[in-house]
Motif scaffolding. Structure first.
Motif, mmCIF file in Angstrom:
data_model
loop_
_atom_site.group_PDB
_atom_site.id
_atom_site.type_symbol
_atom_site.label_atom_id
_atom_site.label_comp_id
_atom_site.label_asym_id
_atom_site.label_seq_id
_atom_site.Cartn_x
_atom_site.Cartn_y
_atom_site.Cartn_z
ATOM 1 N N UNK A 79 -2.352 -25.078 -8.633
ATOM 2 C CA UNK A 79 -1.457 -26.231 -8.481
ATOM 3 C C UNK A 79 -2.238 -27.540 -8.591
ATOM 4 N N UNK A 80 -3.470 -27.556 -8.114
ATOM 5 C CA UNK A 80 -4.314 -28.759 -8.193
ATOM 6 C C UNK A 80 -4.566 -29.152 -9.643
ATOM 7 N N UNK A 81 -4.730 -28.160 -10.519
ATOM 8 C CA UNK A 81 -4.915 -28.470 -11.930
ATOM 9 C C UNK A 81 -3.642 -29.074 -12.505
ATOM 10 N N UNK A 82 -2.490 -28.501 -12.173
ATOM 11 C CA UNK A 82 -1.221 -29.060 -12.643
ATOM 12 C C UNK A 82 -1.063 -30.505 -12.176
ATOM 13 N N UNK A 83 -1.430 -30.771 -10.935
ATOM 14 C CA UNK A 83 -1.378 -32.152 -10.431
ATOM 15 C C UNK A 83 -2.303 -33.054 -11.249
ATOM 16 N N UNK A 84 -3.482 -32.556 -11.579
ATOM 17 C CA UNK A 84 -4.473 -33.325 -12.343
ATOM 18 C C UNK A 84 -3.938 -33.719 -13.722
ATOM 19 N N UNK A 85 -3.183 -32.823 -14.357
ATOM 20 C CA UNK A 85 -2.632 -33.110 -15.688
ATOM 21 C C UNK A 85 -1.201 -33.639 -15.600
ATOM 22 N N UNK A 86 -0.774 -33.995 -14.397
ATOM 23 C CA UNK A 86 0.529 -34.613 -14.158
ATOM 24 C C UNK A 86 1.695 -33.725 -14.588
ATOM 25 N N UNK A 87 1.606 -32.431 -14.248
ATOM 26 C CA UNK A 87 2.676 -31.483 -14.542
ATOM 27 C C UNK A 87 3.051 -30.714 -13.274
ATOM 28 N N UNK A 88 4.187 -30.076 -13.312
ATOM 29 C CA UNK A 88 4.674 -29.210 -12.244
ATOM 30 C C UNK A 88 5.300 -27.986 -12.888
ATOM 31 N N UNK A 89 5.477 -26.924 -12.099
ATOM 32 C CA UNK A 89 6.283 -25.801 -12.562
ATOM 33 C C UNK A 89 7.648 -26.360 -12.921
ATOM 34 N N UNK A 90 8.197 -25.929 -14.017
ATOM 35 C CA UNK A 90 9.506 -26.406 -14.440
ATOM 36 C C UNK A 90 9.456 -27.599 -15.382
ATOM 37 N N UNK A 91 8.248 -28.153 -15.615
ATOM 38 C CA UNK A 91 8.114 -29.280 -16.544
ATOM 39 C C UNK A 91 7.090 -28.999 -17.640
ATOM 40 N N UNK A 92 6.619 -27.774 -17.742
ATOM 41 C CA UNK A 92 5.613 -27.397 -18.735
ATOM 42 C C UNK A 92 6.329 -26.902 -19.987
ATOM 43 N N UNK A 93 5.956 -27.441 -21.146
ATOM 44 C CA UNK A 93 6.526 -26.962 -22.408
ATOM 45 C C UNK A 93 5.440 -27.003 -23.484
ATOM 46 N N UNK A 94 5.669 -26.410 -24.633
ATOM 47 C CA UNK A 94 4.624 -26.331 -25.657
ATOM 48 C C UNK A 94 4.148 -27.675 -26.204
ATOM 49 N N UNK A 95 4.910 -28.739 -25.973
ATOM 50 C CA UNK A 95 4.573 -30.031 -26.565
ATOM 51 C C UNK A 95 3.917 -30.992 -25.582
ATOM 52 N N UNK A 96 3.766 -30.599 -24.311
ATOM 53 C CA UNK A 96 3.099 -31.500 -23.360
ATOM 54 C C UNK A 96 1.835 -30.888 -22.766
ATOM 55 N N UNK A 97 1.251 -29.936 -23.476
ATOM 56 C CA UNK A 97 0.045 -29.257 -22.975
ATOM 57 C C UNK A 97 -1.066 -29.252 -24.026
ATOM 58 N N UNK A 98 -1.302 -30.402 -24.633
ATOM 59 C CA UNK A 98 -2.321 -30.468 -25.698
ATOM 60 C C UNK A 98 -3.739 -30.246 -25.186
ATOM 61 N N UNK A 99 -3.928 -30.124 -23.883
ATOM 62 C CA UNK A 99 -5.238 -29.832 -23.308
ATOM 63 C C UNK A 99 -5.582 -28.344 -23.393
ATOM 64 N N UNK A 100 -4.622 -27.501 -23.754
ATOM 65 C CA UNK A 100 -4.874 -26.054 -23.836
ATOM 66 C C UNK A 100 -5.694 -25.723 -25.085
ATOM 67 N N UNK A 101 -6.625 -24.801 -24.930
ATOM 68 C CA UNK A 101 -7.454 -24.410 -26.071
ATOM 69 C C UNK A 101 -6.709 -23.491 -27.035
ATOM 70 N N UNK A 102 -5.793 -22.690 -26.508
ATOM 71 C CA UNK A 102 -5.022 -21.771 -27.344
ATOM 72 C C UNK A 102 -3.582 -21.731 -26.870
#
Length: 148
Positions: A79-102
């Motif tokens: 959860x701390x990582x989600x807070x760091x990237x300004x996301x929460x469960x229920x707000x994650x989608x393929x277009x707002x996670x450009x920090x993912x390597x894959x």
């Protein structure tokens, strides 16, 4: 059950609804089946953040991910990582996670012409043509979900 929403006329159709977090809550508001709801999970794989995109009706097949990355060290992000990237469960989608390597995309998704997910907000979803997922970066296609 088929999607109750009209055929897409543009890239994404937005849907306003009451706040939802889970896929189950979202499909009720969006009037679609759980197989048409996209679930995006963020995993820590040997200190690399990856996204896995599966149908809301499916369960994650972690062993297939372990085979690809040749590791046993796979965890859901904290959860701390989600807070760091300004996301929460229920707000994650393929277009707002450009920090993912894959981006691991389950082939089961392509059984649907259309999918839905959140629009980065608890009270707004989007309906999109499934093929839009093929346009995101660093994708790996495979069997990452299975029926519950």
């Amino acid at each position: 059950q088929t999607c109750a929403l009209p055929i897409l006329m543009c890239k994404f159709n937005k849907i306003k609804h009451k706040n939802v977090i889970t896929c189950t809550e979202a499909v009720i508001e969006r009037k679609i089946s759980l197989k048409q709801e996209l679930k995006t999970l963020l995993l820590d794989v040997n200190s690399r953040i990856i996204a896995v995109h599966i149908r809301g009706s499916d369960r994650l097949k972690i062993r297939n991910i372990k085979k690809i990355f040749k590791t046993k060290n796979i965890f859901f992000v904290e959860k701390e990582f989600l807070n760091y990237v300004n996301l929460d469960k229920g707000r994650i989608n393929p277009w707002n996670i450009n920090f993912c390597q894959y981006n691991l995309i389950c082939l089961n998704i392509f059984n649907n012409k259309f999918m839905a997910t959140n629009n980065g907000k608890f009270d707004e979803g989007i309906i999109f043509k499934t093929d839009e997922l093929l346009k995101i970066e660093n994708i790996i296609l495979g069997k990452f979900g299975e029926n519950k």
